[in-house]
Design a protein around this motif. Sequence first.
Motif, PDB file in Angstrom:
ATOM      1  N   LEU A 180      -4.171  39.060 -27.251  1.00  0.00           N
ATOM      2  CA  LEU A 180      -3.512  40.098 -26.464  1.00  0.00           C
ATOM      3  C   LEU A 180      -2.337  40.737 -27.219  1.00  0.00           C
ATOM      4  CD1 LEU A 180      -4.372  40.800 -23.591  1.00  0.00           C
ATOM      5  CD2 LEU A 180      -2.396  39.509 -22.760  1.00  0.00           C
ATOM      6  N   PRO A 182      -1.670  42.808 -29.960  1.00  0.00           N
ATOM      7  CA  PRO A 182      -1.295  42.721 -31.375  1.00  0.00           C
ATOM      8  C   PRO A 182      -0.454  43.928 -31.763  1.00  0.00           C
ATOM      9  CG  PRO A 182      -3.563  43.470 -31.185  1.00  0.00           C
ATOM     10  CD  PRO A 182      -3.089  43.180 -29.787  1.00  0.00           C
ATOM     11  N   SER A 210      -1.622  37.107 -33.394  1.00  0.00           N
ATOM     12  CA  SER A 210      -2.722  37.150 -34.367  1.00  0.00           C
ATOM     13  C   SER A 210      -2.219  37.317 -35.800  1.00  0.00           C
ATOM     14  CB  SER A 210      -3.683  38.268 -34.001  1.00  0.00           C
ATOM     15  OG  SER A 210      -2.971  39.478 -33.935  1.00  0.00           O
ATOM     16  N   GLY A 211      -0.904  37.236 -35.997  1.00  0.00           N
ATOM     17  CA  GLY A 211      -0.373  37.128 -37.364  1.00  0.00           C
ATOM     18  C   GLY A 211      -0.104  38.430 -38.087  1.00  0.00           C
ATOM     19  N   ILE A 213       2.630  40.291 -38.371  1.00  0.00           N
ATOM     20  CA  ILE A 213       3.875  40.315 -39.155  1.00  0.00           C
ATOM     21  C   ILE A 213       3.704  39.436 -40.397  1.00  0.00           C
ATOM     22  CG2 ILE A 213       6.330  39.628 -39.130  1.00  0.00           C
ATOM     23  CD1 ILE A 213       6.316  40.475 -36.113  1.00  0.00           C
ATOM     24  N   ASP A 269       2.804  29.735 -32.927  1.00  0.00           N
ATOM     25  CA  ASP A 269       2.569  30.336 -31.609  1.00  0.00           C
ATOM     26  C   ASP A 269       2.143  29.215 -30.673  1.00  0.00           C
ATOM     27  OD1 ASP A 269       1.898  33.513 -30.654  1.00  0.00           O
ATOM     28  OD2 ASP A 269       1.055  31.916 -29.395  1.00  0.00           O
ATOM     29  N   ASP A 271      -0.030  29.456 -28.366  1.00  0.00           N
ATOM     30  CA  ASP A 271      -1.436  29.626 -27.996  1.00  0.00           C
ATOM     31  C   ASP A 271      -2.350  29.296 -29.193  1.00  0.00           C
ATOM     32  OD1 ASP A 271      -3.928  30.584 -27.348  1.00  0.00           O
ATOM     33  OD2 ASP A 271      -3.256  32.548 -26.665  1.00  0.00           O
ATOM     34  N   ARG A 296       2.723  25.766 -32.018  1.00  0.00           N
ATOM     35  CA  ARG A 296       3.975  25.188 -31.510  1.00  0.00           C
ATOM     36  C   ARG A 296       4.607  26.115 -30.472  1.00  0.00           C
ATOM     37  NH1 ARG A 296       2.912  21.671 -34.506  1.00  0.00           N
ATOM     38  NH2 ARG A 296       4.215  20.326 -35.804  1.00  0.00           N
ATOM     39  N   ASP A 297       5.131  25.508 -29.458  1.00  0.00           N
ATOM     40  CA  ASP A 297       6.029  26.215 -28.557  1.00  0.00           C
ATOM     41  C   ASP A 297       7.359  26.310 -29.323  1.00  0.00           C
ATOM     42  OD1 ASP A 297       7.965  26.778 -26.555  1.00  0.00           O
ATOM     43  OD2 ASP A 297       6.542  26.072 -25.044  1.00  0.00           O
ATOM     44  N   PHE A 298       8.005  27.470 -29.358  1.00  0.00           N
ATOM     45  CA  PHE A 298       9.221  27.558 -30.179  1.00  0.00           C
ATOM     46  C   PHE A 298      10.297  26.589 -29.695  1.00  0.00           C
ATOM     47  CE2 PHE A 298      10.267  30.934 -27.074  1.00  0.00           C
ATOM     48  CZ  PHE A 298      11.568  30.560 -26.726  1.00  0.00           C
ATOM     49  N   HIS A 299      10.264  26.233 -28.375  1.00  0.00           N
ATOM     50  CA  HIS A 299      11.251  25.288 -27.844  1.00  0.00           C
ATOM     51  C   HIS A 299      11.176  23.937 -28.569  1.00  0.00           C
ATOM     52  CE1 HIS A 299      10.503  28.010 -24.371  1.00  0.00           C
ATOM     53  NE2 HIS A 299      11.800  27.869 -24.179  1.00  0.00           N
ATOM     54  N   PRO A 314       6.601  38.208 -26.051  1.00  0.00           N
ATOM     55  CA  PRO A 314       5.776  38.883 -25.046  1.00  0.00           C
ATOM     56  C   PRO A 314       6.609  39.873 -24.233  1.00  0.00           C
ATOM     57  CG  PRO A 314       5.814  36.488 -24.700  1.00  0.00           C
ATOM     58  CD  PRO A 314       6.713  36.778 -25.833  1.00  0.00           C
ATOM     59  N   TYR A 315       6.001  40.942 -23.847  1.00  0.00           N
ATOM     60  CA  TYR A 315       6.674  41.892 -22.956  1.00  0.00           C
ATOM     61  C   TYR A 315       5.758  42.067 -21.760  1.00  0.00           C
ATOM     62  CZ  TYR A 315       3.566  44.719 -25.806  1.00  0.00           C
ATOM     63  OH  TYR A 315       2.472  45.167 -26.496  1.00  0.00           O
ATOM     64  N   THR A 328      11.493  34.112 -21.222  1.00  0.00           N
ATOM     65  CA  THR A 328      11.161  33.741 -22.611  1.00  0.00           C
ATOM     66  C   THR A 328      12.199  34.304 -23.572  1.00  0.00           C
ATOM     67  OG1 THR A 328       8.828  33.744 -22.037  1.00  0.00           O
ATOM     68  CG2 THR A 328       9.334  33.843 -24.375  1.00  0.00           C
TER      69      THR A 328
HETATM   70  C1  LIG Z   1       3.386  40.177 -28.122  1.00  0.00           C
HETATM   71  S1  LIG Z   1       2.556  38.745 -28.666  1.00  0.00           S
HETATM   72  C2  LIG Z   1       2.808  38.741 -30.404  1.00  0.00           C
HETATM   73  C3  LIG Z   1       1.802  39.600 -31.080  1.00  0.00           C
HETATM   74  C4  LIG Z   1       1.821  39.500 -32.581  1.00  0.00           C
HETATM   75  N1  LIG Z   1       3.003  40.121 -33.148  1.00  0.00           N
HETATM   76  C5  LIG Z   1       0.553  40.103 -33.166  1.00  0.00           C
HETATM   77  O1  LIG Z   1       0.643  41.070 -33.899  1.00  0.00           O
HETATM   78  O2  LIG Z   1      -0.535  39.628 -32.820  1.00  0.00           O
HETATM   79  C6  LIG Z   1       3.603  37.464 -28.130  1.00  0.00           C
HETATM   80  C7  LIG Z   1       3.141  36.061 -28.506  1.00  0.00           C
HETATM   81  O3  LIG Z   1       4.128  35.132 -28.060  1.00  0.00           O
HETATM   82  C8  LIG Z   1       3.472  33.928 -27.822  1.00  0.00           C
HETATM   83  N2  LIG Z   1       4.380  33.044 -27.030  1.00  0.00           N
HETATM   84  C9  LIG Z   1       4.779  33.194 -25.750  1.00  0.00           C
HETATM   85  N3  LIG Z   1       5.619  32.208 -25.409  1.00  0.00           N
HETATM   86  C10 LIG Z   1       5.762  31.410 -26.492  1.00  0.00           C
HETATM   87  C11 LIG Z   1       6.501  30.217 -26.765  1.00  0.00           C
HETATM   88  N4  LIG Z   1       7.247  29.652 -25.833  1.00  0.00           N
HETATM   89  N5  LIG Z   1       6.431  29.683 -28.006  1.00  0.00           N
HETATM   90  C12 LIG Z   1       5.651  30.250 -28.961  1.00  0.00           C
HETATM   91  N6  LIG Z   1       4.903  31.360 -28.757  1.00  0.00           N
HETATM   92  C13 LIG Z   1       4.979  31.942 -27.542  1.00  0.00           C
HETATM   93  C14 LIG Z   1       2.206  34.344 -27.111  1.00  0.00           C
HETATM   94  O4  LIG Z   1       1.232  33.332 -27.181  1.00  0.00           O
HETATM   95  C15 LIG Z   1       1.847  35.613 -27.878  1.00  0.00           C
HETATM   96  O5  LIG Z   1       0.903  35.327 -28.890  1.00  0.00           O
END
Ligand SMILES: C[S@@+](CC[C@H](N)C(=O)[O-])C[C@H]1O[C@@H](n2cnc3c(N)ncnc32)[C@H](O)[C@@H]1O
Length: 382
Positions: A180, A182, A210-211, A213, A269, A271, A296-299, A314-315, A328
Amino acid sequence: MTGQQFLYQENQQYFAQCGRGIEEITGEELTELGATGVEPTYRGVHFAAKPGVLYTINYCARIPSRILAPLAHFACHTEKVLYKKAMEIDWSRFLSPDQTFAVFANVSDSQINHSKFAALRLKDAVADFFREKTGRRPSVDTREPDLWINLNLRDNFATISVDTSGGALHRRGYRKSSVLAPLQETLAAAILRFSGWNGETPLVDLMCGSGTILAEALMAYCRVPAGIHREKWGFLRLPDFDETLWRKVKQDADGRVRPCPEGLIQGSDVDGRAVDAACENLDEIPGGSMVQVRRRDFHDLKGFKNVTIITNPPYGVRLLEQNQAEITIRELGDFLKQNCTGSTAWILCGSIDLMKHIGLRTSKRIPLFNGPLETRLVKLDL
Ligand SMILES: C[S@@+](CC[C@H](N)C(=O)[O-])C[C@H]1O[C@@H](n2cnc3c(N)ncnc32)[C@H](O)[C@@H]1O
């Protein structure tokens, strides 16, 4: 040279289309690649270039969306004028009746006020040009045409151009998998340039999705040409295309590629599917295996000292998602403050409102457009 002279041949002037808000840095990139007379304007940059520089820009530039070569520019108040002037172009210098073409048009502040209608009249003119000359006409293919033709109609002046890129440049060819939302590749490349990251510090994306950056950082650091996977270029269709020169441009650019130190570029990420997509995409790029991607969850991360963090949290579009996005980004702000001292973070906030929830002083706020969304890229000195 024999035959009709086109506008770009007379003045060596081209137009780079780009996203809103990134015109100036597109101009900087074009200048670095050899363009002269660079003039940023709304969603694009006028510039001059010799053929070798035109090929280099198409092959190596990371930020522009397309490079257009103008064929004709004229006052145009009616569809009749558009049709007549388009019929005067010798399209057989670009295309044969066995090939395909597509027309895309932008129209603003003009008597002809429908871009679809304007594109249709130009398409008719190209088809009729061939039908009158040969009894046959090329077909239209809006997905993978042999020739992309652009019409820009502004203030009742028309510019008809050939797309020398041969399709949008953000299609790098490495995106095999997506999740979702990208980021567009050209926007990610613009963000990297705004950040000034040059490989002196590690680069970390805490929510890499999806990587995009990571992939753009890898390509920029390793000097992998942005067009490395592209085979079909619009400039191959120009009547003055110089194959020997193009081979040399490509060989020189390919020869500058350098390896990526392990751990220089890292992403994570929450997910697992996003992590898989990022790995799959990075595998398509030379040096991709040197990029570290973890689920990884960034927390749960320990933190990072003295690195450059670039991330796109995410927005939310719907209300519930918006609430979650606010939580978040607030927690991300806390994480950065507590665990990333000495680092610099660049966060692409999906909206101005979301930016306010980060809870840290920003030293820069750059308005950027992610498709139709007005976003803010903010800098945090941690
Ligand atoms: C807007 S998307 C990033 C899209 C990315 N820049 C790309 O080009 O595909 C936001 C991402 O934040 C991740 N995310 C949300 N909460 C997170 C958390 N607590 N720790 C790590 N990743 C998280 C989501 O799984 C999602 O893949």
